[in-house]
Write a protein that holds these residues in place. Sequence first.
Motif, PDB file in Angstrom:
ATOM      1  N   ALA A 275      11.159  13.825 -27.213  1.00  0.00           N
ATOM      2  CA  ALA A 275      11.370  14.758 -26.105  1.00  0.00           C
ATOM      3  C   ALA A 275      11.538  14.000 -24.791  1.00  0.00           C
ATOM      4  O   ALA A 275      12.354  14.372 -23.938  1.00  0.00           O
ATOM      5  CB  ALA A 275      10.200  15.730 -26.013  1.00  0.00           C
TER       6      ALA A 275
ATOM      7  N   ALA B 210      15.035  12.643 -24.773  1.00  0.00           N
ATOM      8  CA  ALA B 210      16.059  13.657 -24.550  1.00  0.00           C
ATOM      9  C   ALA B 210      16.062  14.160 -23.113  1.00  0.00           C
ATOM     10  O   ALA B 210      17.109  14.496 -22.573  1.00  0.00           O
ATOM     11  CB  ALA B 210      15.847  14.827 -25.508  1.00  0.00           C
TER      12      ALA B 210
ATOM     13  N   SER C  82      18.196  14.009 -18.011  1.00  0.00           N
ATOM     14  CA  SER C  82      19.444  14.314 -18.690  1.00  0.00           C
ATOM     15  C   SER C  82      20.247  15.301 -17.857  1.00  0.00           C
ATOM     16  O   SER C  82      19.768  15.823 -16.850  1.00  0.00           O
ATOM     17  CB  SER C  82      19.148  14.924 -20.055  1.00  0.00           C
ATOM     18  N   SER C  83      21.459  15.575 -18.321  1.00  0.00           N
ATOM     19  CA  SER C  83      22.340  16.462 -17.561  1.00  0.00           C
ATOM     20  C   SER C  83      21.888  17.917 -17.674  1.00  0.00           C
ATOM     21  O   SER C  83      21.065  18.269 -18.522  1.00  0.00           O
ATOM     22  CB  SER C  83      23.752  16.346 -18.113  1.00  0.00           C
TER      23      SER C  83
ATOM     24  N   TYR D   8      23.534  20.344 -18.817  1.00  0.00           N
ATOM     25  CA  TYR D   8      23.897  20.901 -20.126  1.00  0.00           C
ATOM     26  C   TYR D   8      22.840  20.561 -21.182  1.00  0.00           C
ATOM     27  O   TYR D   8      22.382  21.421 -21.934  1.00  0.00           O
ATOM     28  CB  TYR D   8      25.264  20.364 -20.559  1.00  0.00           C
ATOM     29  N   THR D   9      22.467  19.284 -21.230  1.00  0.00           N
ATOM     30  CA  THR D   9      21.516  18.860 -22.262  1.00  0.00           C
ATOM     31  C   THR D   9      20.144  19.484 -22.030  1.00  0.00           C
ATOM     32  O   THR D   9      19.496  19.949 -22.974  1.00  0.00           O
ATOM     33  CB  THR D   9      21.425  17.326 -22.278  1.00  0.00           C
TER      34      THR D   9
ATOM     35  N   ALA E  58      20.322  23.007 -23.273  1.00  0.00           N
ATOM     36  CA  ALA E  58      20.285  23.093 -24.736  1.00  0.00           C
ATOM     37  C   ALA E  58      18.870  22.816 -25.252  1.00  0.00           C
ATOM     38  O   ALA E  58      18.339  23.537 -26.104  1.00  0.00           O
ATOM     39  CB  ALA E  58      21.274  22.102 -25.343  1.00  0.00           C
ATOM     40  N   MET E  59      18.260  21.781 -24.683  1.00  0.00           N
ATOM     41  CA  MET E  59      16.917  21.423 -25.126  1.00  0.00           C
ATOM     42  C   MET E  59      15.910  22.513 -24.776  1.00  0.00           C
ATOM     43  O   MET E  59      14.919  22.697 -25.474  1.00  0.00           O
ATOM     44  CB  MET E  59      16.494  20.108 -24.481  1.00  0.00           C
TER      45      MET E  59
ATOM     46  N   VAL F  75      15.736  24.882 -27.432  1.00  0.00           N
ATOM     47  CA  VAL F  75      14.962  24.333 -28.547  1.00  0.00           C
ATOM     48  C   VAL F  75      13.463  24.456 -28.263  1.00  0.00           C
ATOM     49  O   VAL F  75      12.664  24.737 -29.161  1.00  0.00           O
ATOM     50  CB  VAL F  75      15.358  22.861 -28.792  1.00  0.00           C
ATOM     51  N   SER F  76      13.101  24.274 -26.994  1.00  0.00           N
ATOM     52  CA  SER F  76      11.668  24.310 -26.672  1.00  0.00           C
ATOM     53  C   SER F  76      11.053  25.677 -26.970  1.00  0.00           C
ATOM     54  O   SER F  76       9.847  25.790 -27.124  1.00  0.00           O
ATOM     55  CB  SER F  76      11.447  23.942 -25.211  1.00  0.00           C
TER      56      SER F  76
ATOM     57  N   PHE G 269      11.116  27.058 -29.598  1.00  0.00           N
ATOM     58  CA  PHE G 269      10.550  27.006 -30.941  1.00  0.00           C
ATOM     59  C   PHE G 269       9.105  26.518 -30.955  1.00  0.00           C
ATOM     60  O   PHE G 269       8.408  26.674 -31.946  1.00  0.00           O
ATOM     61  CB  PHE G 269      11.370  26.071 -31.835  1.00  0.00           C
TER      62      PHE G 269
ATOM     63  N   ASP H 288      21.933  11.048 -23.032  1.00  0.00           N
ATOM     64  CA  ASP H 288      22.126  12.471 -22.770  1.00  0.00           C
ATOM     65  C   ASP H 288      22.565  13.224 -24.033  1.00  0.00           C
ATOM     66  O   ASP H 288      22.340  14.411 -24.157  1.00  0.00           O
ATOM     67  CB  ASP H 288      23.172  12.651 -21.665  1.00  0.00           C
TER      68      ASP H 288
ATOM     69  N   GLY I 120      19.541  11.625 -27.368  1.00  0.00           N
ATOM     70  CA  GLY I 120      18.122  11.980 -27.353  1.00  0.00           C
ATOM     71  C   GLY I 120      17.854  13.350 -27.959  1.00  0.00           C
ATOM     72  O   GLY I 120      16.848  13.559 -28.636  1.00  0.00           O
ATOM     73  N   ALA I 121      18.788  14.277 -27.718  1.00  0.00           N
ATOM     74  CA  ALA I 121      18.533  15.653 -28.146  1.00  0.00           C
ATOM     75  C   ALA I 121      18.258  15.768 -29.654  1.00  0.00           C
ATOM     76  O   ALA I 121      17.252  16.374 -30.046  1.00  0.00           O
ATOM     77  CB  ALA I 121      19.694  16.547 -27.726  1.00  0.00           C
TER      78      ALA I 121
ATOM     79  N   ALA J 271      14.759  14.673 -30.461  1.00  0.00           N
ATOM     80  CA  ALA J 271      13.713  15.602 -30.052  1.00  0.00           C
ATOM     81  C   ALA J 271      13.688  16.813 -30.975  1.00  0.00           C
ATOM     82  O   ALA J 271      12.631  17.281 -31.396  1.00  0.00           O
ATOM     83  CB  ALA J 271      13.947  16.039 -28.613  1.00  0.00           C
TER      84      ALA J 271
ATOM     85  N   ARG K 179      27.140   7.307 -17.287  1.00  0.00           N
ATOM     86  CA  ARG K 179      26.755   7.596 -18.661  1.00  0.00           C
ATOM     87  C   ARG K 179      27.637   8.709 -19.219  1.00  0.00           C
ATOM     88  O   ARG K 179      28.342   9.403 -18.477  1.00  0.00           O
ATOM     89  CB  ARG K 179      25.302   8.052 -18.721  1.00  0.00           C
TER      90      ARG K 179
END
Lengths: 385, 517
Positions: A72, A75, A338-339, A341-342, A345-346, A349-350, A352, B95, B98-99, B102, B170
């Motif tokens: 995590a 990410a 991270s960006s 967007y990421t 998205a993450m 996921v969190s 969950f 970016d 990593g996803a 995780a 990046r």
Amino acid sequence: MFETFELYTLQQYWWIIISLLASLLVFLMFVQGGQTLIYQLGKTETERSLIINTLGRKWELTFTTLVTFGGAFFASFPLFYSTSFGGAYWVWMAILFAFVIQAISYEYRTKPANFLGRKTYEVFLFLNGLLGTILIGTAVGTFFNGANFSVDKMNLTNIYDSAISRWETPFHGLEAVLNIHNVALGLSVFFLARVLGILYIVNSVNEENIFVRARKQMWYNAVPFLVFFLYFVIHLLLKQGFAVNPETGVIFMEKYKYLHNLLQMPVVLVLFLAGVAGVLYGISSFLFCRSRKAIWFGGTGTVLAVFSLLLIAGLNNTAYYPSLHNLQHSLTIRNSSSSHYTLTAMSYVSLFVPVVIAYIYVAWKSINNKPIEKSDLDDDSTHIY
Amino acid sequence: MTEAFDYSLIDWSRAQFALTAMYHWIFVPLTLGLGFIMAIMETIYVRTGNPEWKRITKFWMTIFGINFAIGVATGIILEFEFGTNWSNYSWFVGDIFGAPLAIEGIMAFFLESTFIAVMFFGWNKVSKKFHLVSTWLVAFGASLSALWILVANAWMQLPVGMKFNPETARNEMHNFWDVLLSPMAVSKFTHTISSSYLLAAIVVIGISSWYLLRKRHIVFAKRSIVVAAVFGLITSIFTILTGDYSARVVAQNQPMKFAAFEGLYVGQTRAPLVAIGVMSTSPEDPDNENIKDFVFKIEIPNFLSYMAFQDINAFVPGIRDLMEGNEKYNIPSAAEKIARGKLAIDALAEFKLAKEVQDQAKMDEARQILDENFRYFGYGYFVDDPSRLVPSVPITFYSFHIMVALGMWFMMFFAIVLLLVYKGKISQSKFWLTIGIVNIPLAYIASQSGWITAEMGRQPWVIQDLMPTMAAVSRLDTNAVITTFILFGVVFTTLLIAELKIMFKQIKIGPKQEGGH
Ligand code: HEM
């Protein structure tokens, strides 16, 4: 829903998640703490087996939390990953080795023909408990006290020497132990893990001898924990901190920065005080009222206290990984994440995470609703370590 | 500025990653496959209520547990090694990369480890149904863990769904679904799990064969063989189909790797497939020792063109076409790609300088050059030594061919075993039982060869065309990496010995004679 959030909101959200994972990890390190007390609490082979078996039912939970924490962090704040892991090489490698030797020890310790012998696996468990806790604590200490690195993303364009993150001492992280404040945090984590280990063991092992010894051990560990912890916290609240100007991104030293963070985020202050109170109440209810349920207070208190400490490391315009080499290279949640967007998205996921916590709870409830006893060790329908 | 790369640092860092990954991969495929085999066995137990099947299930679970623990021990390293040893990589693509790591933790590892606990500790505590569901969840959890890391690996081989951002230097993710569902991700995942299921089937048959040869645990062994052989035959067919698909995906996206698979030096239409070949020891091309010819080969005409593009007339580029370029087929030369890569790298530097002085026109200009040439970004690091763009052909060629040959062989083997079972002759056929034991190491060799093919074949790239190993590595002292390499070697080897001794002992002891449990 998350995509409409501003980047900074997502960055804060993710710092909160990381802090939460880290605080759960510290709580779950009762396994590591317990592993360093096998011989103090268990004087016969059976007693030691009881302790190892009760810890063995939870070790994977701690381990998986550590791995998830790493993933995590990668990410959400990849620049930390590349800077700290690649730089403070020796510290992280030592931590990893300490966890490698744990992972096989429970399963292999009592198996016939296990090559290294039962004792060796017990030593592995001890080393994991000792190094795992102290080193992770020391490494987290650098969040408040800084580390010797530089970051320049444009190095990428130098084709002969393209490393973005560089460590500016030849010791690659080992120098962190020269800072007494880092070490104080490392030792606090170590003794806290032992305190929690004791509370967990008396909660989950039904054996009078172990209980009696546990009370004595609690004194030996609770006192040093309090000394190191108070030392660390008092120093932290009085020291200069690494602040960042949100408009310009310029990092500067601010007096009483961490104290200010607590006062400016009163919710965090309340969590912190509640956490410390929980830990203290847990310890004293066990010492003075012989409570076997104290782990719930100690554990919740640990989660709250660690959670709030990490929040003041990164939120409220604070640099969470300060560079001693060049202040302006310090990592903040804004410049290392991270960006959009990421993170979005993450964030989905969190969602969950509560599901995961729920099924862990249900599954464990269904198989482990009473303390372990001597007779359980002879039950060949179940798995014994 | 140093004017040369420290190649020893790169080599040792690669060696360390290879060492740790290969050790990890000794244990993972068995976990992946055995999970399902156990789950099938337990399902039969729950359906029939026959305690013999419970005994069978529990024995394989013991083997699973021993193997799983060391898989966990060797696995934690890999996750963190991206940071410790490949730190530039971690920033350049963190970016995107990593996803999956995780998600793997949140969605798969907890699932697996929680239900493993129910599986091991829950026999008399939860209902039969709940226990069975847990075993299935362990099996799915394991394959789900594999999914995410394989998505990450596939993305390195075929970077999609992202865009380079010069402001942050990046790559940034633009489409998660493109990353998850890229053809490379599909081929990696399906081929890796099916081949791992196959490996587990080989192991179960091998161990059971040993019992039959010793005339011990006859019923147990025969039943295990039946389940494993059916499972193995199906998964081996699937392995071959997905392997074939993988080859096509590689041909389309990593032509250099594909040429190395086949040792194809000069490209051609109606290219033949080298079924069996021995490479000459002296290089064909004096400039590049990796380019060798064959001293002996057996070919299948036209088949390579067909395998790569499903068209026997298709042109398959060889290493020379890729290095020197081929106008007819519109393939740029290495020199051209290197020049364009260098343009991209320099444009990034320009962009940064222009940004410091807030010169918008210059920034736009630099950005445009960067965008136009970014697909060759990584080539810019090879100005001095283009020959490094060619992977080691012999290693790639041999590992690929060993894997494929063994894949065909295993499929035949499963069919033969099933035939013998059907005819009721399996316990008497000493020859095939012995072969069954010999197959165990072969399955591991096939599986490791698969990774060697995939990873050696893509050298020098950590991210295809965008980042070579030398731009990805952490800036450490070579001696530090050598030290940790040796430590890993010693620790993992010691643990492997312990694991094998425990495993052999448990096999010798055999399934427990169970009373009423
Ligand atoms: C006729 C049979 C087979 C074919 C055509 C085949 C084809 C391939 C190809 C083309 C790759 C490289 C993919 C890449 O570079 O991205 C690969 C990789 C791999 N193979 Fe196979 N293979 C076959 C059989 C097997 C067998 C029997 C095993 C193991 C028991 C195996 C295990 C692997 C593994 C673990 C990898 C690495 C992961 C991956 O890249 O998917 N393969 N295979």
